[in-house]
Design an enzyme around this catalytic site. Sequence first.
Site, PDB file in Angstrom:
ATOM      1  N   ASP A 110      34.968  36.126  37.921  1.00 28.14           N
ATOM      2  CA  ASP A 110      36.233  35.397  37.782  1.00 28.14           C
ATOM      3  C   ASP A 110      36.483  34.679  39.108  1.00 28.14           C
ATOM      4  O   ASP A 110      35.748  34.886  40.075  1.00 28.14           O
ATOM      5  CB  ASP A 110      37.366  36.394  37.486  1.00 28.14           C
ATOM      6  CG  ASP A 110      38.721  35.728  37.366  1.00 28.14           C
ATOM      7  OD1 ASP A 110      38.820  34.703  36.658  1.00 28.14           O
ATOM      8  OD2 ASP A 110      39.697  36.202  37.981  1.00 28.14           O
ATOM      9  N   SER A 111      37.559  33.913  39.151  1.00 33.32           N
ATOM     10  CA  SER A 111      37.917  33.270  40.414  1.00 33.32           C
ATOM     11  C   SER A 111      38.542  34.272  41.384  1.00 33.32           C
ATOM     12  O   SER A 111      38.677  33.974  42.568  1.00 33.32           O
ATOM     13  CB  SER A 111      38.919  32.147  40.142  1.00 33.32           C
ATOM     14  OG  SER A 111      40.065  32.679  39.512  1.00 33.32           O
TER      15      SER A 111
ATOM     16  N   CYS B 173      44.470  33.448  30.239  1.00 35.89           N
ATOM     17  CA  CYS B 173      43.937  33.540  31.610  1.00 35.89           C
ATOM     18  C   CYS B 173      43.872  35.021  31.930  1.00 35.89           C
ATOM     19  O   CYS B 173      44.829  35.771  31.666  1.00 35.89           O
ATOM     20  CB  CYS B 173      44.874  32.821  32.583  1.00 35.89           C
ATOM     21  SG  CYS B 173      44.454  33.116  34.318  1.00 35.89           S
ATOM     22  N   THR B 174      42.747  35.442  32.501  1.00 33.60           N
ATOM     23  CA  THR B 174      42.557  36.891  32.718  1.00 33.60           C
ATOM     24  C   THR B 174      43.472  37.463  33.802  1.00 33.60           C
ATOM     25  O   THR B 174      43.617  38.679  33.912  1.00 33.60           O
ATOM     26  CB  THR B 174      41.084  37.205  33.065  1.00 33.60           C
ATOM     27  OG1 THR B 174      40.657  36.312  34.111  1.00 33.60           O
ATOM     28  CG2 THR B 174      40.192  37.045  31.859  1.00 33.60           C
ATOM     29  N   HIS B 175      44.090  36.587  34.596  1.00 35.64           N
ATOM     30  CA  HIS B 175      45.069  37.096  35.568  1.00 35.64           C
ATOM     31  C   HIS B 175      46.359  37.560  34.886  1.00 35.64           C
ATOM     32  O   HIS B 175      47.096  38.380  35.425  1.00 35.64           O
ATOM     33  CB  HIS B 175      45.444  35.993  36.575  1.00 35.64           C
ATOM     34  CG  HIS B 175      44.440  35.768  37.661  1.00 35.64           C
ATOM     35  ND1 HIS B 175      43.248  35.126  37.453  1.00 35.64           N
ATOM     36  CD2 HIS B 175      44.462  36.094  38.981  1.00 35.64           C
ATOM     37  CE1 HIS B 175      42.576  35.053  38.607  1.00 35.64           C
ATOM     38  NE2 HIS B 175      43.290  35.638  39.541  1.00 35.64           N
TER      39      HIS B 175
ATOM     40  N   TYR C 110      40.883  28.275  40.055  1.00 35.65           N
ATOM     41  CA  TYR C 110      40.006  27.345  39.335  1.00 35.65           C
ATOM     42  C   TYR C 110      40.827  26.412  38.425  1.00 35.65           C
ATOM     43  O   TYR C 110      40.407  25.301  38.115  1.00 35.65           O
ATOM     44  CB  TYR C 110      39.038  28.120  38.424  1.00 35.65           C
ATOM     45  CG  TYR C 110      37.792  28.673  39.091  1.00 35.65           C
ATOM     46  CD1 TYR C 110      37.669  28.761  40.479  1.00 35.65           C
ATOM     47  CD2 TYR C 110      36.729  29.125  38.310  1.00 35.65           C
ATOM     48  CE1 TYR C 110      36.517  29.285  41.057  1.00 35.65           C
ATOM     49  CE2 TYR C 110      35.581  29.647  38.871  1.00 35.65           C
ATOM     50  CZ  TYR C 110      35.470  29.728  40.256  1.00 35.65           C
ATOM     51  OH  TYR C 110      34.337  30.243  40.810  1.00 35.65           O
ATOM     52  N   GLY C 111      41.950  26.918  37.982  1.00 33.23           N
ATOM     53  CA  GLY C 111      42.684  26.277  36.880  1.00 33.23           C
ATOM     54  C   GLY C 111      43.277  24.920  37.176  1.00 33.23           C
ATOM     55  O   GLY C 111      43.733  24.223  36.275  1.00 33.23           O
TER      56      GLY C 111
ATOM     57  N   CYS D 152      36.687  34.723  32.885  1.00 33.38           N
ATOM     58  CA  CYS D 152      37.519  33.615  33.353  1.00 33.38           C
ATOM     59  C   CYS D 152      37.623  32.615  32.206  1.00 33.38           C
ATOM     60  O   CYS D 152      36.612  32.054  31.773  1.00 33.38           O
ATOM     61  CB  CYS D 152      36.859  32.978  34.568  1.00 33.38           C
ATOM     62  SG  CYS D 152      37.689  31.488  35.133  1.00 33.38           S
ATOM     63  N   ASN D 153      38.834  32.419  31.730  1.00 36.88           N
ATOM     64  CA  ASN D 153      39.035  31.482  30.612  1.00 36.88           C
ATOM     65  C   ASN D 153      38.711  30.057  31.012  1.00 36.88           C
ATOM     66  O   ASN D 153      38.197  29.275  30.215  1.00 36.88           O
ATOM     67  CB  ASN D 153      40.490  31.537  30.145  1.00 36.88           C
ATOM     68  CG  ASN D 153      40.818  32.825  29.434  1.00 36.88           C
ATOM     69  OD1 ASN D 153      40.786  32.898  28.222  1.00 36.88           O
ATOM     70  ND2 ASN D 153      41.129  33.874  30.194  1.00 36.88           N
ATOM     71  N   THR D 154      39.044  29.716  32.266  1.00 37.36           N
ATOM     72  CA  THR D 154      38.838  28.339  32.715  1.00 37.36           C
ATOM     73  C   THR D 154      37.351  27.992  32.696  1.00 37.36           C
ATOM     74  O   THR D 154      36.951  26.941  32.196  1.00 37.36           O
ATOM     75  CB  THR D 154      39.458  28.172  34.123  1.00 37.36           C
ATOM     76  OG1 THR D 154      40.799  28.681  34.096  1.00 37.36           O
ATOM     77  CG2 THR D 154      39.476  26.732  34.538  1.00 37.36           C
TER      78      THR D 154
ATOM     79  N   GLU E  37      47.352  36.670  42.811  1.00 37.95           N
ATOM     80  CA  GLU E  37      46.422  36.771  43.949  1.00 37.95           C
ATOM     81  C   GLU E  37      47.144  37.136  45.250  1.00 37.95           C
ATOM     82  O   GLU E  37      46.560  37.730  46.138  1.00 37.95           O
ATOM     83  CB  GLU E  37      45.641  35.468  44.134  1.00 37.95           C
ATOM     84  CG  GLU E  37      44.608  35.176  43.055  1.00 37.95           C
ATOM     85  CD  GLU E  37      43.397  36.133  43.091  1.00 37.95           C
ATOM     86  OE1 GLU E  37      43.049  36.645  44.167  1.00 37.95           O
ATOM     87  OE2 GLU E  37      42.814  36.344  41.997  1.00 37.95           O
TER      88      GLU E  37
HETATM   89  N1  DGL Z   1      41.400  34.044  35.678  1.00 37.62           N
HETATM   90  C1  DGL Z   1      40.869  32.770  35.388  1.00 37.62           C
HETATM   91  C2  DGL Z   1      41.130  32.338  33.979  1.00 37.62           C
HETATM   92  O1  DGL Z   1      41.072  33.192  33.125  1.00 37.62           O
HETATM   93  C3  DGL Z   1      40.985  31.724  36.458  1.00 37.62           C
HETATM   94  C4  DGL Z   1      42.350  31.383  36.933  1.00 37.62           C
HETATM   95  C5  DGL Z   1      42.334  30.420  38.093  1.00 37.62           C
HETATM   96  O2  DGL Z   1      41.572  30.633  39.039  1.00 37.62           O
HETATM   97  O3  DGL Z   1      43.086  29.439  38.033  1.00 37.62           O
HETATM   98  O4  DGL Z   1      41.346  31.192  33.689  1.00 37.62           O
END
Ligand code: DGL
Length: 286
Positions: free
Chosen positions: A23-24, A195-197, A55-56, A86-88, A163
Amino acid sequence: MQDRFTFATKLHSTEIARIGVFDSGVGGLTVLQEIYRQLPQESVLYFGDTARVPYGTRSATEILQFTRQTLEWMVAQQVKMAIMACNTSSALALETVRAEYDLPILGVILPGARTAARYGRRIGVIATPATVNSNAYLHAISEANPNAQVWQVACPEFVPIVENNRIAAPETLKIAQDYLQPLLDRSIDTLVYGCTHYPHLEPVFRQFVPPSIQFVNPAVAVVAAAAKELQVLGIQNRLRPLPTEFFVSGDPAQFTHIAAQWLPTVPAVRQISLSNTSVSEPLDIG
Ligand code: DGL
């Protein structure tokens, strides 16, 4: 009797290799938690690209570039499977890299979308701007259930909040309410963590989202899919699992500090640089 050659071959066999999860940042820990629950016999190599989070809000070219660099490194570590937690990356790079690497690579969007389409008719998706703009969830849910209605909201402030360990900060509740209100106004019955966060923010959402709304965490379905894939390929670990190895591209101490709240033990985290990893396309700096 087992000779030394057989033993060495076995040590390097695919079964005992690790599953690579990336993931990011700390978002992928929500997938790691599911691996601990559903696949406790497996060993994991975790990578958080914390030097380049989020990443998003990045371009598709950058996301593909970062995903390739991570996969190059994971292949060099001899992982037996990669889970893009990571969804992105899943929205913007999965299809491309699947054709490029001789490795099973799983993404979170399809499993998450199918779960949502099974339970919901009025579905809200919260995700990063890049994931929302890709419409990956919209398409995947509509394909699984053409009768489902889908609304998406980009929530760029959530990843920095997680984060930087500001989940419990008073302003976070207000930010979350502002993002989710348009979906609540649509009377959604299902909310997808795109988003996994975001599952890390569940204590905040629970304070104002009606209990009748079902939360879908795609981590549950992607790990179930990984379990099936390991079985089909015959590469489940049958030996004792090794402790999870953690790597980040940014500050290991910060990751350790934040991650410890969701993990059974304080993780030992190492730093790596992926910038020298060979990739096939240059960064789009424009
Ligand atoms: N956790 C990631 C996702 O699921 C990345 C989020 C990010 O870095 O913006 O999209």
